[in-house]
Scaffold this motif. Structure first.
Motif, PDB file in Angstrom:
ATOM      1  N   PRO A   1       0.839  -1.181   0.018  1.00 18.28           N
ATOM      2  CA  PRO A   1       0.097  -0.242   0.043  1.00 18.28           C
ATOM      3  C   PRO A   1       1.098   1.090   0.044  1.00 18.28           C
ATOM      4  N   GLY A   2       0.369   2.102  -0.840  1.00 14.34           N
ATOM      5  CA  GLY A   2       1.145   3.519  -0.839  1.00 14.34           C
ATOM      6  C   GLY A   2       2.588   3.462  -1.930  1.00 14.34           C
ATOM      7  N   GLU A   3       2.558   2.118  -2.690  1.00 14.68           N
ATOM      8  CA  GLU A   3       3.277   2.215  -3.683  1.00 14.68           C
ATOM      9  C   GLU A   3       2.937   1.853  -5.090  1.00 14.68           C
ATOM     10  N   ALA A   4       3.597   2.158  -6.197  1.00  8.24           N
ATOM     11  CA  ALA A   4       3.113   2.092  -7.352  1.00  8.24           C
ATOM     12  C   ALA A   4       4.242   1.438  -8.319  1.00  8.24           C
ATOM     13  N   VAL A   5       3.811   0.867  -9.348  1.00  6.73           N
ATOM     14  CA  VAL A   5       4.937   0.215 -10.118  1.00  6.73           C
ATOM     15  C   VAL A   5       5.181   1.034 -11.169  1.00  6.73           C
ATOM     16  N   CYS A   6       6.658   1.822 -11.002  1.00  4.63           N
ATOM     17  CA  CYS A   6       7.272   2.879 -11.866  1.00  4.63           C
ATOM     18  C   CYS A   6       8.365   2.312 -12.637  1.00  4.63           C
ATOM     19  N   ASP A   7       8.364   2.182 -13.668  1.00  5.99           N
ATOM     20  CA  ASP A   7       9.604   1.709 -14.673  1.00  5.99           C
ATOM     21  C   ASP A   7       9.869   0.180 -14.059  1.00  5.99           C
ATOM     22  N   GLY A   8       8.768  -0.830 -13.758  1.00  2.00           N
ATOM     23  CA  GLY A   8       9.125  -2.135 -13.541  1.00  2.00           C
ATOM     24  C   GLY A   8       9.351  -2.424 -12.086  1.00  2.00           C
ATOM     25  N   SER A   9       9.587  -1.236 -11.218  1.00  2.00           N
ATOM     26  CA  SER A   9       9.773  -1.584  -9.855  1.00  2.00           C
ATOM     27  C   SER A   9       8.710  -0.865  -9.008  1.00  2.00           C
ATOM     28  N   CYS A  10       8.518  -1.514  -7.768  1.00  2.00           N
ATOM     29  CA  CYS A  10       7.654  -0.767  -6.548  1.00  2.00           C
ATOM     30  C   CYS A  10       8.196   0.343  -6.187  1.00  2.00           C
ATOM     31  N   VAL A  11       7.713   1.571  -6.070  1.00  2.00           N
ATOM     32  CA  VAL A  11       8.338   2.626  -5.473  1.00  2.00           C
ATOM     33  C   VAL A  11       7.371   3.332  -4.650  1.00  2.00           C
ATOM     34  N   ASP A  12       7.821   4.089  -3.490  1.00  2.00           N
ATOM     35  CA  ASP A  12       6.753   4.528  -2.118  1.00  2.00           C
ATOM     36  C   ASP A  12       6.417   5.940  -3.070  1.00  2.00           C
ATOM     37  N   VAL A  13       5.440   5.934  -3.562  1.00  2.00           N
ATOM     38  CA  VAL A  13       4.820   7.236  -4.116  1.00  2.00           C
ATOM     39  C   VAL A  13       4.346   8.180  -3.064  1.00  2.00           C
ATOM     40  N   GLN A  14       4.403   7.916  -1.835  1.00  2.00           N
ATOM     41  CA  GLN A  14       4.079   8.805  -0.552  1.00  2.00           C
ATOM     42  C   GLN A  14       5.378   9.723  -0.193  1.00  2.00           C
ATOM     43  N   SER A  15       6.593   9.163  -0.579  1.00  2.00           N
ATOM     44  CA  SER A  15       7.702   9.722  -0.229  1.00  2.00           C
ATOM     45  C   SER A  15       9.086   9.758  -1.163  1.00  2.00           C
TER      46      SER A  15
END
Length: 166
Positions: free
Chosen positions: A48-62
């Motif tokens: 939760p709070g992450e998204a797939v960016c360029d094939g990896s999970c990234v914490d889009v909250q921080s």
């Protein structure tokens, strides 16, 4: 995740062939064929709070390179999926002038002494300059000017301006 399938084929009116010793074979019959299959698929998602960016999970909250969404970069910090810093604060404050803080901004903009104070302060780089702008200005005008700032800091741009509002 499991997917189960079942297929039933029924063939009727089939002509029989062959011989059975001592048994009468009926000239017509039927055949029922049942086919079953099961498939299994496993998917790994992001927390939760992450998204797939360029094939990896990234914490889009921080993550300041992906703040709130993939590819949305911040110049300052990323807090709760919103950019924080001078540029984010200025952008949000500008948007609030016609949005949430429109009333406070219009009130100052259409009252010349408040607008003059605002114009003077916007040209300042130091606290000493700001103090000189406010010198001799009526307290009610200063309050009117400060209501714009309070709206930005406490209502419209709390996260974006948290490092700027004290």
């Amino acid at each position: 995740m499991f997917v189960e399938r079942q297929r039933v084929d029924l063939y009727k009116d089939l002509t029989t062939k062959g011989e059975l010793t001592g048994v009468t074979v009926q000239p017509v019959g039927h055949l029922r064929i049942v086919t079953s299959s099961t498939e299994f698929h496993a998917f790994k998602g992001c927390d939760p709070g992450e998204a797939v960016c360029d094939g990896s999970c990234v914490d889009v909250q921080s993550d300041p390179a992906n703040c709130g969404d993939c590819g949305k970069a911040c110049d300052g910090a990323c807090i709760g999926g919103s950019c924080n810093g001078i540029e984010a604060c200025n952008e949000c404050a500008e948007d609030s002038e016609t949005g949430v803080c429109k009333f406070q901004n219009d009130q100052c903009a259409f009252f010349p002494p408040c607008k003059a104070l605002e114009t003077c302060i916007e040209g300042c780089q130091t606290q000493q300059c700001i103090n000189m702008c406010a010198q001799g200005v009526d307290g009610g005008i200063i309050d009117m000017y400060n209501k714009q700032i309070d709206c930005v800091c406490q209502t419209a741009c709390v996260v974006e301006c948290s490092s700027q509002c004290t």
